[in-house]
Design a protein around this motif. Structure first.
Motif, PDB file in Angstrom:
ATOM      1  N   THR A   1      -7.279  -2.774   1.500  1.00  0.00           N
ATOM      2  CA  THR A   1      -6.424  -3.881   1.067  1.00  0.00           C
ATOM      3  C   THR A   1      -5.366  -3.383   0.094  1.00  0.00           C
ATOM      4  OG1 THR A   1      -8.162  -5.540   1.377  1.00  0.00           O
ATOM      5  CG2 THR A   1      -6.375  -6.103  -0.144  1.00  0.00           C
ATOM      6  N   ALA A   2      -5.781  -2.489  -0.811  1.00  0.00           N
ATOM      7  CA  ALA A   2      -4.838  -1.926  -1.784  1.00  0.00           C
ATOM      8  C   ALA A   2      -3.802  -1.046  -1.094  1.00  0.00           C
ATOM      9  CB  ALA A   2      -5.598  -1.127  -2.836  1.00  0.00           C
ATOM     10  N   ILE A   3      -4.235  -0.253  -0.119  1.00  0.00           N
ATOM     11  CA  ILE A   3      -3.304   0.606   0.623  1.00  0.00           C
ATOM     12  C   ILE A   3      -2.283  -0.242   1.369  1.00  0.00           C
ATOM     13  CG2 ILE A   3      -3.103   2.218   2.560  1.00  0.00           C
ATOM     14  CD1 ILE A   3      -5.779   3.417   1.716  1.00  0.00           C
ATOM     15  N   GLN A   4      -2.739  -1.325   1.994  1.00  0.00           N
ATOM     16  CA  GLN A   4      -1.821  -2.193   2.736  1.00  0.00           C
ATOM     17  C   GLN A   4      -0.774  -2.811   1.812  1.00  0.00           C
ATOM     18  OE1 GLN A   4      -1.241  -5.713   2.829  1.00  0.00           O
ATOM     19  NE2 GLN A   4       0.261  -5.337   4.474  1.00  0.00           N
ATOM     20  N   ALA A   5      -1.194  -3.196   0.621  1.00  0.00           N
ATOM     21  CA  ALA A   5      -0.253  -3.784  -0.327  1.00  0.00           C
ATOM     22  C   ALA A   5       0.819  -2.770  -0.740  1.00  0.00           C
ATOM     23  CB  ALA A   5      -1.001  -4.291  -1.559  1.00  0.00           C
ATOM     24  N   LEU A   6       0.446  -1.494  -0.765  1.00  0.00           N
ATOM     25  CA  LEU A   6       1.382  -0.438  -1.155  1.00  0.00           C
ATOM     26  C   LEU A   6       2.288  -0.015  -0.003  1.00  0.00           C
ATOM     27  CD1 LEU A   6      -1.166   1.718  -3.170  1.00  0.00           C
ATOM     28  CD2 LEU A   6       0.774   0.482  -4.160  1.00  0.00           C
TER      29      LEU A   6
END
Length: 221
Positions: free
Chosen positions: A200-205
């Motif tokens: 989820t964090a990677i997608q936000a970045l």
């Protein structure tokens, strides 16, 4: 060799490609840490070590370390100098060996980089993360810094002989701490929860569309 290469390669690469880099303050300068990134190109394993504020180890095909002659020697020196570690992808036990290698790196208090998707995305979407990254983080009790890369899929497309000058962006997110957070949670569930949080964090970045499935295509880089 690492010291020599990093005195030359990063400054030169930054002048040529002028990558946009944000969140460097999120990468701990010391201590064991995992850098978990999306994966768009074989070049990702070079781009991250070039822009990161510390040495980052990635796994690379053992073939790169076996060549003979001057070319083979230089190639081996290059990959070793960039912090790459060999892995034999033809070995059925390679996956377990990779985890052991990663734990050794983390046990020395160093940084280890990996791609939770398992292999690079061929269509630009972000695929579901495999739980090896969570296994490492929970076993070693180390933080995970999510990384979002954009642009590297255009750097040197399959079939291109030379890299292109294209915009590249690397974003380092806030560290995800896992130590002590999942005490008492069944191991399988804990690994899935941690992996999903990382993805989820990677997608936000990265801003990628989520595929919602695993990327089962065989890696070639």
């Amino acid at each position: 060799m690492y010291t020599v290469l990093h005195a030359v390669v990063p400054p030169l690469a930054k002048v040529v490609w002028r990558p946009t880099v944000t969140g460097l303050e999120n990468v701990p300068r010391t201590g064991a840490v995992i850098l978990a990134s999306n994966h768009l190109s074989f070049a990702d394993s070079l781009v991250i070590p070039i822009v990161a504020p510390r040495k980052v180890h990635f796994l690379a095909k053992s073939d790169y370390f076996r060549g003979g002659g001057v070319k083979g020697t230089l190639q081996k020196a290059w990959f070793e100098g960039m912090g790459m570690l060999p892995v034999d992808r033809d070995d059925p036990k390679a996956a377990l060996g990779s985890l052991d290698t990663a734990l050794e790196v983390l046990g020395r208090g160093e940084a280890f980089g990996l791609y939770p998707e398992g292999t690079r995305s061929r269509d630009g979407r972000l695929y579901r993360g495999r739980t090896g990254v969570a296994h490492l983080a929970l076993t070693a009790g180390v933080p995970v810094v999510p990384v979002g890369i954009t642009g590297t899929e255009r750097l040197q497309p399959v079939g291109a002989r030379l890299p292109r000058i294209v915009p590249i962006t690397v974003r380092f997110g806030a560290p995800i701490e896992v130590a002590g957070r999942y005490d008492g949670v069944p191991p399988g569930k804990a690994r899935r929860l941690v992996t999903d949080e990382i993805m989820t964090a990677i997608q936000a970045l990265s801003g990628q569309e989520e595929a919602g499935v695993y990327n089962d295509r065989a890696p070639d880089a």
